[in-house]
Every structure is written in C-alpha cells, then in structure tokens.
Design a protein around this motif. Structure first.
Motif, mmCIF file in Angstrom:
data_model
loop_
_atom_site.group_PDB
_atom_site.id
_atom_site.type_symbol
_atom_site.label_atom_id
_atom_site.label_comp_id
_atom_site.label_asym_id
_atom_site.label_seq_id
_atom_site.Cartn_x
_atom_site.Cartn_y
_atom_site.Cartn_z
ATOM 1 N N VAL A 38 0.852 -1.187 0.000
ATOM 2 C CA VAL A 38 0.000 0.000 0.000
ATOM 3 C C VAL A 38 0.892 1.243 0.000
ATOM 4 N N THR A 39 0.654 2.129 -0.968
ATOM 5 C CA THR A 39 1.334 3.412 -1.035
ATOM 6 C C THR A 39 0.299 4.501 -0.835
ATOM 7 N N GLY A 40 0.544 5.404 0.121
ATOM 8 C CA GLY A 40 -0.444 6.426 0.426
ATOM 9 C C GLY A 40 0.154 7.807 0.535
ATOM 10 N N LEU A 41 -0.645 8.808 0.137
ATOM 11 C CA LEU A 41 -0.283 10.214 0.269
ATOM 12 C C LEU A 41 -1.457 10.909 0.943
ATOM 13 N N HIS A 42 -1.205 11.521 2.114
ATOM 14 C CA HIS A 42 -2.287 12.072 2.927
ATOM 15 C C HIS A 42 -1.983 13.516 3.316
ATOM 16 N N PHE A 43 -3.022 14.370 3.263
ATOM 17 C CA PHE A 43 -2.910 15.778 3.628
ATOM 18 C C PHE A 43 -3.946 16.094 4.713
ATOM 19 N N THR A 44 -3.514 16.825 5.733
ATOM 20 C CA THR A 44 -4.414 17.227 6.816
ATOM 21 C C THR A 44 -4.077 18.658 7.231
ATOM 22 N N ARG A 45 -5.143 19.443 7.486
ATOM 23 C CA ARG A 45 -4.919 20.814 7.960
ATOM 24 C C ARG A 45 -6.080 21.236 8.841
ATOM 25 N N ALA A 87 -9.104 16.891 5.582
ATOM 26 C CA ALA A 87 -8.128 15.853 5.239
ATOM 27 C C ALA A 87 -8.513 15.246 3.901
ATOM 28 N N PHE A 88 -7.517 14.965 3.102
ATOM 29 C CA PHE A 88 -7.775 14.270 1.834
ATOM 30 C C PHE A 88 -6.528 13.488 1.468
ATOM 31 N N GLY A 89 -6.694 12.546 0.567
ATOM 32 C CA GLY A 89 -5.540 11.754 0.177
ATOM 33 C C GLY A 89 -5.915 10.630 -0.753
ATOM 34 N N SER A 90 -4.929 9.786 -1.015
ATOM 35 C CA SER A 90 -5.117 8.686 -1.946
ATOM 36 C C SER A 90 -4.238 7.521 -1.527
ATOM 37 N N GLU A 91 -4.712 6.312 -1.798
ATOM 38 C CA GLU A 91 -3.953 5.097 -1.535
ATOM 39 C C GLU A 91 -4.029 4.182 -2.751
ATOM 40 N N PHE A 92 -2.892 3.570 -3.071
ATOM 41 C CA PHE A 92 -2.848 2.563 -4.131
ATOM 42 C C PHE A 92 -2.413 1.252 -3.503
ATOM 43 N N GLY A 97 -3.445 -11.736 -8.778
ATOM 44 C CA GLY A 97 -3.288 -10.443 -8.126
ATOM 45 C C GLY A 97 -4.362 -9.463 -8.551
ATOM 46 N N ARG A 98 -4.417 -8.349 -7.861
ATOM 47 C CA ARG A 98 -5.324 -7.262 -8.236
ATOM 48 C C ARG A 98 -4.790 -5.959 -7.660
ATOM 49 N N THR A 99 -5.323 -4.853 -8.147
ATOM 50 C CA THR A 99 -4.940 -3.537 -7.647
ATOM 51 C C THR A 99 -6.186 -2.760 -7.253
ATOM 52 N N ASN A 100 -5.962 -1.747 -6.437
ATOM 53 C CA ASN A 100 -7.055 -0.918 -5.946
ATOM 54 C C ASN A 100 -6.548 0.505 -5.796
ATOM 55 N N LEU A 101 -7.346 1.460 -6.252
ATOM 56 C CA LEU A 101 -7.028 2.873 -6.085
ATOM 57 C C LEU A 101 -8.152 3.521 -5.294
ATOM 58 N N GLU A 160 -13.376 4.149 -4.458
ATOM 59 C CA GLU A 160 -12.369 3.121 -4.688
ATOM 60 C C GLU A 160 -12.688 2.361 -5.973
ATOM 61 N N ASN A 161 -11.625 2.000 -6.671
ATOM 62 C CA ASN A 161 -11.765 1.224 -7.899
ATOM 63 C C ASN A 161 -10.874 -0.004 -7.825
ATOM 64 N N TYR A 162 -11.482 -1.193 -7.967
ATOM 65 C CA TYR A 162 -10.761 -2.460 -7.969
ATOM 66 C C TYR A 162 -10.598 -2.951 -9.403
ATOM 67 N N SER A 163 -9.435 -3.512 -9.681
ATOM 68 C CA SER A 163 -9.161 -3.985 -11.040
ATOM 69 C C SER A 163 -9.984 -5.217 -11.397
ATOM 70 N N ASP A 164 -10.518 -5.927 -10.379
ATOM 71 C CA ASP A 164 -11.215 -7.176 -10.684
ATOM 72 C C ASP A 164 -12.728 -7.108 -10.549
ATOM 73 N N PHE A 165 -13.292 -6.068 -9.886
ATOM 74 C CA PHE A 165 -14.760 -6.046 -9.859
ATOM 75 C C PHE A 165 -15.372 -4.649 -9.884
ATOM 76 N N GLY A 166 -14.594 -3.597 -10.100
ATOM 77 C CA GLY A 166 -15.195 -2.300 -10.355
ATOM 78 C C GLY A 166 -15.054 -1.301 -9.233
ATOM 79 N N SER A 167 -15.974 -0.320 -9.234
ATOM 80 C CA SER A 167 -15.849 0.856 -8.378
ATOM 81 C C SER A 167 -16.925 0.892 -7.308
#
Length: 852
Positions: A439-446, A458-463, A504-508, A531-538
C-alpha cells in the motif's frame, strides 16, 4: 527466632522509606481536564491514570521521584516531585510531527472523549501487567466486550490462526491498522469451526503485545474514512516509542483440567519472555525494539470413550517468535522519516480426528492402535512500513509505503497415505498459500482554527496491490495410488497441482474527510471515499457524524455511513479437496473456487462486494466527578454477504455426476448468499474513588448483540434448495459469531505496593445446529445449546522494588466450562465447540514485570 521475625519487618521498612502520597490534576492549556491521562513514576512500574475530573493520586517509591505525564495528542512532561502536593500538570499539544492520530478522526486536535464515534482506548501496559492472557487475541477478548475470539481445535488452519470478530460481524469485516497504516490479512480462509467460517481475517497474534503502547478500537463503520474491511469497525495498534527505558516480562501459567480421560490435572503450559528498549536519536528521534517468545503446549480435553470420535482434543501446540521495530528520525525542523514493522515466526502442531485401528483409513502394520494425525504449520508473517511526514505550506503531509506478507506452509505428521499400503511414509509436505499486500499512500491534513470554531480538512489517496498464491504439496500428500482405498495424507490432504493459483489485483482509493466545530458544543463531520478495484469495479461510500455537548456533563453523538468489503482473493480463488467428518464418518469434500467448472455448471455468479449501512447513536455522561457512563446503540445491515455454502452431495440431480467424476462425496463454494442485520448496544460505566489508603477503580462494560439472517438468495437452478445452499448449520455458525451478550465487571484496587484485580465476565447463551440436522428425523435433537456462563478472574500484584513487580493470579478460577454435548455431532468432534470463553478451564499464572 527474633532475628527471623525482625528481618521481614526491616525489609518492609526499607521498602516503605521515601513513600509519598501525591495528588493533583492534569489539564490542557485551556484548563480542560484530561481524562485517562497516564502518570508514571520514572524508572519504575508505579503508575496511575486520571479520573473523570482529571484528578490523580499516586504513592511514590523513589527517594527523589520524578512523575511522567502523558496523554494522546499531547507532549510528554516530566516533573520532579520535590515534596510538592498537590502537583498539577498542564500538558501542551504535541507538535504535528510527533502526534499519532486517534482512530476515527483525522483531526490531530481531537481526543478520544471528544470523538463522535465510540472508541475504546486500551493501555496495553496496564492490561498485560494485571491479567493472565499472553497473546493479543485473548487480551482483547477479556478487555473489550465487543471483541470476540476463541481458540479452535480440529479446524485445520484455524487451529493455528485464531479468528476474531468485532460486534459479532465477520473477521474480515474489521480493518486493522498499525500506527494508522493498513495491516495485511492472513492468507488463511477459515473453513471449519464456529467463528469466521468462510472468512479471511487479520492474524492479531502475529503482533507482539510487548511492542504495543496502546490499542484503539473504533466501534463504528468507517469504510468511507479508511476503506474496505471497515464495516464493523477499526482496530488501530500504536507501537511503543519510549526511549532510555528497558521493560521486560517473564510469564508462566498452566490450565487446570476438569475433563480428561486420564488423571492428569494440569496441562497446556504457557511460557512468555519479552524485552523492549528504545534509544534516543538526536533531539526528537527514536528507535524502539522488541523481541518476544511465546510457547503454549497442547491441552487435552478428550473426556469421552476413545472409540467415539477423537482421542486428542484441545489447544494446539504453538511456538511464536516476534521481532518488532518502531522509529522516527527528524531530517529538518519540519520533516521526519519514519519506519516500523516486524517479523513473526510461528510453528504449530494441531491434532486432527482420530483414525482408529479398524478404520479403512488405517494400516495396522504401521499403526496397530490407530493414529492421530498432526497438522503442522510453518507461518512466516512480516511487514515493513516507511515514509516521510512533515509540514508543507501549512498542511501536514504523510507519504508512506507499507508491505506485508503472510505465508502458511503445512506439513502432516504421524499420518499415512492408505493407498500406498504398508510402504507409506508417515510425514508429508502438504503445500500451502501466501498473501502479499503493498500500500502506497499520500495524505494531507490541515486544521483551520480561525474558521468557525475549528475546521479540519483531510484528503488523500492510496494505491494497493495484492497477490494470492496456492502452492502444491508433494505428490504423495494428495495422490490416490489405489482407487479402492482413500488417497492423500490422512488428516489433511495436500494441495494438488490443479489447486495452484497465482492471482493479483490492484485498488485505487481517493477520499475527503472533514470535521467542523460549528460552535464549541456542536460538531459536524463528513467523509466520502471512492475506490476502484481492477477485478470487480468501483464503489463510492460516505459517512456523516455529529457531536452535541449539551453541558459539561452530557454529550450526544451519532454517525451514519455506508460501507463495503471487497471479497478477499482467497475467497475468490481458494480451491481444495479435504476430509470432513459427518456423524463421525469421513467424507471427501471439494471446495470449488468461484470460477470453477462446478460453480459455472450451477450458474453461481462471480463474487461481488459486500455493502453495508451503519447507524450509531449514543451519549457520554458524567454523573459525578468520579463516575462516567457511555451508551451507544448500533444498527448494521450487510447486503450480499460472502459465506461458505452448505454441502451439495454426489447424489444431487444437478451436481451429483460432476462430483462422482471428481471422486468427492460433497462440494461447497463461496457465494454472496445472504443479507444480515446486526442490532446492538454498548454500555460502559466507570467509577473511581478512594477506599481507605488506596483507590478503587470500577468498570462495568457490556455488549448486547443480535444478528439475524434476513434473506437467502439462490439462482433459478438452485431455487428450492435454500436449505442446502445456506442450511441451518451454516446459519447458526454466522449467528454465533459472538454471544448475544457479554458483560464485564472489573474491580481494580491499588494500595501502596499492592494491586488487586477481580473480574467477572458473563457470556450469553449460544446455539449451534449439530449433524442431526441432516438425519431428517424430527424426534432427534439438532440444537446444541450453550447456556450462559460466568467466569471469574483474580490477580494480586506486588512491587518487590521500584523496578520489579510480581503478579500471581488465575483466570476462570472456578473452572467453569460450556455445556457438554455429543462429540460425534459437534463440528469440532469434541464435547464442546469453540464458544463463549473456550473449553480449557482455569488458568493459573505468575508474571514478573521489569522496568529500568
């Protein structure tokens, strides 16, 4: 003789020298009480916490004592006593680099008591020093009423990895974090037993309790905040960060056997040794290391005649070795790099069902008296996280990556392959499986303090990337060399080349999480996650939360959210042929993967996500300066829940021919078969008061929980077969994920160097359906009822010196067991299934805690 009388008097006099009773109050800069703040006498095991008004009392032991004050989200403060009493402490908010989020809120200024969601904050140091449990699952089982975990036996892999649930939902519906980062799950999918059937989950016992500072349990749906798996809630494990302090523990205990077929009264020895130390790096950096070894031996609870079911029934033998590190090092005034992780090595031996001397699955020339196969595990579980966090243009930024892997390798010992005859080996490599996650994540909080009364964004994203593998065992572990005889290693057939998988699969995921203090009393929060999964959608999910402080003594809170859980890769791709016992008779069972020829023939659709709707309403109140109460009701509806079906037999008109061709007697598979509704109530009452020269802390914590199966969904080809698709036994397994009530009353009394803890836990009634349900005879009893039980724990601790503490105690001291049932009809093959408090009986222990 006088010398021997005077020696202990002299010793106690020396120990008492320098004792001071210090009182005071702990507050923040605004003068608000910090409830539950920790006060520890430096370099000792001596400590206490503040009550509902921030007051504390501690009896110091050192000649020149220094008190260390700490609280989540605030800077640790050390104050020399120097004869001062009262000694008040004002704590400053921690800077953004050293703060650790409280789970449930990304507002760095939000405390546990200020949260709109119910949160349990468990101080592991306090729990481990006063109770007999050694592994994390059992610690939480008796510390948090909404958490349930029982050891299993005769359940293949689940004997080695204890499944756990929160609020009676599935093990895979609780998200686990470490230092706020997503923890990987176990590669095991639970196939047997009463808890977690058909589910995957996180192996909490792979995490050393000695490495943990505290555990935060968010009892609320949080998929919109943290992502998949958070339907039931979130468990955040915060690792230790202390420096220049050594802590160590030596623990030993044994179970008192009430039900055995022999005369042995004690078994199941448990040994635990651990050590923790931290080093300061620069002014604000640290590295903290933990090593932990835990051994537990078999217990034997086979108390029935040996010609009925099993000669060996009880806990497996487990050896657990862990190494953990937690670190953070500043690289500038506004940034630091961090790294943490651990490695857990586990070896286990669990007994399978007995193959008796006259069984067609035995070869008398090898085992004249029959044999008890041993399913052995070699589990390697590791994780490592690293990243950088700091301040950038007013925003708190965290960029990090965490990798985790769980590999489960089976061997089968004390067994044979009947089809090989008298030349059969007695040990086999049976293969196994592995799950990897990155899991790679980038998170912002203020926090905008001047907007309204405070606005946090707060906002961010994880792959996330996941991979699941099944690897085959040696040929003799699965092959049948003589069609007239059973093939494969008895007790656990090995994985075949046809089972091998590498998928395998990925998720954003992308999220926004906001909290606004409209006034000092009224807060609103909102979160949304895509969230979007490579194997079954969003999927898109949201959460609303609010908190209204009606007075200094009463606060209302509520949340509403939608949630989701993607089916695990193990649920999608797991495939195996194994031996089950029905009414004591062995049956070969095929567990077919979701896209197999069998499931396609039956028209079973591809697995899809589970979805949920969560509602929580509650209040917190302070009935007196030393008496608090929290009450939270919840409603969780889960749609399209992934379950393991009942068994279709080889005489079924739709599937029978296929099963006969595969030489299996039954088949099962995973499917989105049911929808469930869970209604519950959490109640926590806490009282603290002086009693004589000591202080008594009393806590009553209760969870009331009811799960119902609302709907069973089949397709056109299987309409009318709902009783097989999801039969009564499977329904009861799901409903028994937690007892309908669990009530915990704890009395904790401290006096000078003494600590006495008494606890009573009442477990509600559990019902399971036994194998008589398949007989079709209405006169037979097909329900195994486990009536309510109360267990009692007692421990007495004494500080031998400021650095050494000895605790003696027992759990379930009156040796209470669940109701006895017919072993030939239970899932486990023993007189009990793994329900309520387990079936090991009383546990007596001694603990030595060191702190330098």
């Amino acid at each position: 003789m006088k010398k021997f009388v005077l020696l202990p008097v002299f010793f106690l006099s020396v120990m008492a020298y320098g004792q001071q009773v210090i009182t005071g109050r702990v507050t923040d800069r605004q003068g608000e009480a910090l409830v539950g703040a920790t006060i520890v006498e430096k370099n000792t095991n001596n400590g206490t916490t503040t009550n509902a008004t921030g007051q504390y009392q501690i009896t110091t032991r050192s000649a020149s004592p220094v008190l260390v004050f700490s609280y989540v989200g605030f800077q640790r403060t050390e104050i020399p006593v120097n004869g001062q009493t009262p000694l008040n402490a004002t704590l400053e908010e921690a800077n953004t680099l050293t703060q650790v989020n409280v789970v449930g809120s990304r507002n760095l200024n939000r405390s546990v008591t200020d949260s709109p969601s119910p949160i349990d904050l468990i101080d592991i140091r306090e729990v481990t020093s006063k109770t007999g449990q050694l592994d994390l699952n059992q610690l939480l089982q008796f510390a948090a009423p909404s958490f349930n975990s029982n050891r299993q036996t005769g359940s293949d892999g689940a004997d080695h990895v204890d499944p756990a649930t929160l609020r009676g939902l599935g093990p895979d519906q609780t998200l686990v974090l470490i230092n706020g980062k997503r923890r990987h799950q176990s590669s095991l999918v639970n196939l047997f037993g009463t808890r977690g059937r058909g589910n995957t989950g996180t192996d909490l016992n792979a995490i050393s309790a000695a490495a943990i500072e505290r555990i935060e349990i968010l009892r609320d749906g949080a998929s919109a905040q943290y992502g998949s798996d958070a339907i039931a809630g979130v468990i955040n494990i915060v690792l230790k960060s202390n420096v220049n302090e050594f802590t160590g523990n030596v623990n030993y205990g044994m179970y008192q056997a009430k039900y055995r077929f022999d005369d042995k009264k004690f078994d199941g020895a448990n040994v635990n040794v651990n050590a923790n130390y931290g080093w300061r790096i620069g002014r604000e950096g640290f590295v903290n290391l933990t090593a932990d070894y835990n051994f537990r031996d078999h217990t034997q609870r086979a108390n029935v005649p040996t010609d009925i079911a099993r000669r060996q029934y009880g806990d497996p033998k487990i050896q657990n070795t862990s190494f953990y590190v937690n670190s953070a090092i500043p690289v500038s005034a506004n940034a630091q790099i961090y790294a943490f992780g651990g490695l857990n090595l586990r070896r286990g031996d669990a007994y399978a069902w007995t193959r008796f001397a006259d069984s067609d699955r035995n070869i008398p020339s090898i085992y004249p008296n029959g044999f008890d196969p041993i399913i052995s595990s070699n589990i390697v579980d590791g994780s490592f996280a690293a990243g950088i966090r700091g301040l950038w243009k007013g925003w708190n930024v965290d960029l990090g990556n965490v990798f985790g892997s769980n590999r489960f390798h089976y061997t089968v010992n004390n067994t044979l392959n009947t089809s090989l005859g008298a030349n059969s080996p007695t040990s086999f490599d049976a293969g196994g499986f592995q799950l990897q996650q990155n899991v790679t994540g980038l998170h912002f909080t203020r926090n905008f303090k001047n907007t309204l009364q405070g606005l946090n964004i707060a906002f961010g994203s994880e792959f996330r990337a996941e991979r699941y593998l099944i690897f085959a065992g040696e040929e003799a572990s699965y092959r049948n060399y003589d069609p007239t005889k059973p093939g494969g290693s008895q007790g656990f057939p090995g994985y075949q080349p046809g089972d091998v998988i590498n998928k395998g699969r990925t998720n954003l995921g992308v999220y926004v999480d906001t909290e606004a203090d409209i006034t000092n009393a009224f807060m609103l929060g909102a979160a949304v996650r895509f969230e979007n999964y490579s194997d079954f959608g969003s999927t898109l999910n949201g959460k609303l939360s609010t908190r209204l402080r009606l007075s200094d003594k009463f606060t209302l809170r509520a949340t509403a959210s939608t949630g989701f859980r993607a089916p695990s890769l193990a649920q999608i791709y797991f495939n195996s042929t194994f031996t089950n016992f029905v009414n004591g008779q062995p049956v070969e069972v095929l567990l077919a993967r979701n896209n197999s020829a069998v499931t396609q023939k039956l028209g079973i659709p591809s697995l899809k996500q589970e979805t949920s709707r969560n509602l929580s309403v509650g209040f917190t109140g302070r009935l007196a300066s030393n008496f608090t109460v929290t009450v939270d009701g919840y409603l969780v509806n889960v749609k399209d829940r992934v379950v393991l079906t009942g068994a279709f037999t080889n005489d079924d008109p739709d599937i029978g021919a296929d099963l006969q061709a595969l030489r299996v007697g039954q088949a099962q598979f995973f499917t989105n078969a049911v929808s469930t509704t869970t209604r519950g109530l959490d109640v926590i009452l806490a009282h603290s008061a002086a009693l004589g020269r000591g202080r008594l802390n009393t806590t009553l914590a209760a969870n009331f929980n009811r799960l119902t199966v609302d709907e069973v969904k089949t397709n056109d080809r299987l309409r009318g077969k709902e009783d097989t698709y999801f039969d009564l036994r499977e329904r009861k397994f799901v409903e028994a994920s937690a007892p309908p009530s669990k009530i915990n009353l704890t009395l904790d009394y401290g006096l000078d160097r003494w600590t006495i803890v008494a606890r009573a836990i009442r477990f509600g009634q559990v019902e399971l359906a036994n194998y008589n349900v398949y007989e079709g005879d209405p006169t037979l009893n097909f329900l195994d009822v486990y009536t309510p039980r109360i267990t009692t724990d007692l421990s007495v601790g004494y500080r031998l010196t400021n650095q050494v503490r000895l605790t003696l105690g027992g759990t379930n001291i009156f040796n209470v067991y669940p109701n006895l049932h017919d072993p030939t009809l239970t899932e486990s093959g023993g007189a009990w299934d793994p329900v309520q408090m387990g079936s090991n009986g009383a546990f007596w222990y001694a603990k030595l805690n060191l702190r330098f």
